[in-house]
Scaffold this active site. Structure first.
Site, PDB file in Angstrom:
ATOM      1  CE  LYS A 231      36.955 -34.744 -33.725  1.00  0.00           C
ATOM      2  NZ  LYS A 231      35.416 -34.496 -33.332  1.00  0.00           N
ATOM      3  CG  ASP A 249      36.573 -29.713 -30.401  1.00  0.00           C
ATOM      4  OD1 ASP A 249      37.053 -28.670 -30.598  1.00  0.00           O
ATOM      5  OD2 ASP A 249      36.195 -30.237 -29.455  1.00  0.00           O
TER       6      ASP A 249
END
Length: 363
Positions: A231, A249
């Site tokens: 991420k 996320d």
């Protein structure tokens, strides 16, 4: 004169034989009795039939009110169907009439899913034309540190903390040589400050020792840095180096499942599933659009369905407040950003060398 002739006697006998059935003669008294009994039986049957008819008529009259009362039943109240309000879809041009569920689970082909997903992204691009990373940074080093610090806290909180950190430790070399206790004190407002201090000092040392103090521009190199996962790596690649990536996320995970783009729960599998729905060139902007929408309108607990611009395209419409006026009160943005937040246009990203590009417009 007193005697009958023999011929007259024979005629009388023959007449009697013709009148008696089955060749037997019936005495006159018995025949009369049988005839009277038959008349009495017929009269009794007629009387019984009249009495039965009268009884049925009376019972029908008594039963009629019950039948009438039974027939007057209130129809069950129709189940209320929640539909997307027109106000919520006012910003979308040419959309189909709003429905509670546009594509029920399991009733959407792969082609229809791709079209709906891409249309949602186009609509969000119109709503958030300046969607960008909401972390404040001036170079790729600041971006990777700020992204690591954003775990389990808000970008607003990170933006309030990083100015002091970068003022004291502006380069990887400075942060690599920092006193952990001093860094912990600065990072305390971000939560999990001890673990985050260890990560940012560790990644700074790795940058100095393995990459000459520069943030690498490859996924396989970024994920080797302490505290950096896929991420964080895609945030850096997409916004510091212009290389497409999907940022999975918590907001992104929640919305893509709510929109039924995928049923996966593992971040890596979500990334692969969503990446297959969009061209690679859309990945970075798609991440911004979804995350901005999740922070401003499509909240986890109380989504503002009545103020959502993609309500007709959302299978989960109705999970939140559908009344437009009440939904407006749930919105968490003002002119595209949080109140008081410094906004930047998409052109204010960094160039390929990690240097800040000059902004070309106001946010």
């Amino acid at each position: 004169m007193g005697e009958q002739s023999p011929d007259g006697g024979r005629k009388t006998a023959k007449a009697t034989e013709r009148a008696a059935p089955s060749g037997k003669s019936t005495p006159p008294k018995k025949a009369a009795a049988k005839k009277g009994a038959a008349k009495k039986g017929a009269a009794k049957t007629a009387a019984d039939e009249k009495a039965g008819a009268a009884s049925k008529k009376a019972s029908a009259k008594k039963a009629a009110p019950v039948k009438k009362a039974a027939s007057v039943k209130k129809a069950p109240a129709a189940k209320k169907v929640t539909v997307a309000p027109k106000k919520a879809t006012a910003r979308i041009k040419g959309t189909a009439p709003a429905k509670a569920v546009v594509h029920p689970p399991g009733d959407e082909s792969r082609t229809a899913l791709v079209r709906r997903a891409r249309r949602i992204n186009r609509e969000l691009a119109e709503v958030y034309p300046y969607a960008h990373p909401e972390l404040d940074f001036d170079n790729s080093f600041q971006l990777v540190v700020a992204t690591v610090l954003s775990a389990q806290t808000t970008d607003l909180r990170v933006n309030q903390t990083t100015p002091a950190l970068f003022a004291k430790y502006p380069t990887p070399e400075d942060l690599a040589a920092a006193n952990p206790e001093e860094v912990e004190e600065i990072l305390r407002p971000c939560g999990f400050f001890r673990a985050k201090t260890k990560s940012v000092i560790g990644l700074s040392k790795a940058l100095v020792e393995d990459f000459g103090g520069e943030v690498p521009g490859r996924l396989e190199d970024l994920v080797k840095l302490p505290g950096v996962g896929r991420k964080t790596a895609f945030v850096v690649l997409g916004n510091a180096f212009g290389r497409p990536g999907i940022t999975v996320d918590t907001h992104f995970q929640r919305l893509v499942r709510r929109w039924q783009w995928t049923g996966e729960t593992d971040p890596d599998k979500i990334e692969a599933a969503i990446g297959a729905l969009f061209p690679k060139s859309d990945w970075t902007d798609l991440s911004h659009h979804v995350i901005w929408h999740g922070r401003r309108i499509c909240h986890a607990r109380k989504p503002a369905c009545g103020a959502c611009p993609i309500a007709p395209l959302c299978p989960a419409f109705g999970e939140g407040e559908t009344d437009p006026e009440k939904a407006k009160k749930l919105l968490k943005y003002e002119k595209g950003g949080f109140p008081g937040q410094r906004l930047r246009p998409p052109q204010a990203y960094l160039d390929a060398g990690g240097r800040p590009a000059p902004p070309l417009g106001a946010g």
